[in-house]
Design a protein around this motif. Structure first.
Motif, mmCIF file in Angstrom:
data_model
loop_
_atom_site.group_PDB
_atom_site.id
_atom_site.type_symbol
_atom_site.label_atom_id
_atom_site.label_comp_id
_atom_site.label_asym_id
_atom_site.label_seq_id
_atom_site.Cartn_x
_atom_site.Cartn_y
_atom_site.Cartn_z
ATOM 1 N N ILE A 4 41.354 39.951 44.197
ATOM 2 C CA ILE A 4 41.169 41.361 44.833
ATOM 3 C C ILE A 4 40.303 41.597 46.006
ATOM 4 O O ILE A 4 40.332 42.042 46.884
ATOM 5 C CB ILE A 4 41.088 42.541 43.527
ATOM 6 N N GLU A 5 39.055 40.911 45.546
ATOM 7 C CA GLU A 5 37.936 40.862 46.527
ATOM 8 C C GLU A 5 38.294 40.118 47.658
ATOM 9 O O GLU A 5 38.125 40.751 48.978
ATOM 10 C CB GLU A 5 36.638 40.102 46.012
ATOM 11 N N ARG A 6 39.016 39.006 47.900
ATOM 12 C CA ARG A 6 39.530 38.503 48.982
ATOM 13 C C ARG A 6 40.470 39.447 49.754
ATOM 14 O O ARG A 6 40.666 39.463 51.071
ATOM 15 C CB ARG A 6 40.216 37.298 48.566
ATOM 16 N N ILE A 7 41.375 40.035 49.037
ATOM 17 C CA ILE A 7 42.478 40.868 49.857
ATOM 18 C C ILE A 7 41.723 41.982 50.432
ATOM 19 O O ILE A 7 42.089 42.474 51.732
ATOM 20 C CB ILE A 7 43.541 41.498 48.616
ATOM 21 N N VAL A 8 40.575 42.620 49.813
ATOM 22 C CA VAL A 8 39.985 43.976 50.479
ATOM 23 C C VAL A 8 39.229 43.440 51.536
ATOM 24 O O VAL A 8 38.936 44.049 52.606
ATOM 25 C CB VAL A 8 39.028 44.429 49.189
ATOM 26 N N LYS A 9 38.364 41.967 51.530
ATOM 27 C CA LYS A 9 37.538 41.539 52.417
ATOM 28 C C LYS A 9 38.357 41.515 53.693
ATOM 29 O O LYS A 9 37.944 41.807 54.892
ATOM 30 C CB LYS A 9 36.976 40.365 52.094
ATOM 31 N N VAL A 10 39.551 40.861 53.579
ATOM 32 C CA VAL A 10 40.446 40.553 54.999
ATOM 33 C C VAL A 10 41.004 42.132 55.420
ATOM 34 O O VAL A 10 41.184 42.268 56.608
ATOM 35 C CB VAL A 10 41.839 39.791 54.414
#
Length: 127
Positions: A17-23
């Motif tokens: 989820i952090e990766r999705i949100v970062k992108v």
């Protein structure tokens, strides 16, 4: 427990989820329509709130509600004019986030379906 019961864990938990949100927020930062909807100069706090919201929604920690109460998404977004162009841009950046984590097709379809529904629900201004 099945993946249905444990979607958050099945997709990789907070790291995913952090990766999705970062992108997603990397796209928002450069978007002339969406960026003005984030009054904070630093998008980090917004990214953390979105991460906590998605974690809770998909069956992870309930930190979002513990810190912020009920999500009340339409109310929280009411001060901003959200039209179909804003929806489409939001979805484009979210799709980029999902693509970055390369979920299996079933999880991707479920997450993407939620994003599409949520984005449509947030429209509060006619074109």
């Amino acid at each position: 427990m099945s993946d249905e019961d444990n979607f958050y864990e099945a997709i990789g938990g907070r790291a995913t989820i952090e990766r999705i949100v970062k992108v997603f927020y990397a796209g928002v930062a450069e978007d002339e329509v969406l960026r003005p909807m984030y009054p904070e100069e630093d998008l980090g706090p917004a990214a953390e709130r979105f991460t906590m919201f998605l974690e809770q929604y998909w069956g992870g920690p309930t930190t979002y509600s513990e810190q912020r109460g009920h999500p009340r998404l339409r109310m929280r977004h009411a001060p901003f004019a959200v039209n179909s162009e804003a929806r489409d841009r939001w979805l484009r950046h979210f799709r980029e986030g999902l693509d970055a984590v390369d979920l299996d097709p079933e999880h991707d379809a479920r997450f993407w379906g939620y994003a599409q529904h949520a984005a449509q629900f947030m429209i509060n201004t006619p074109d």
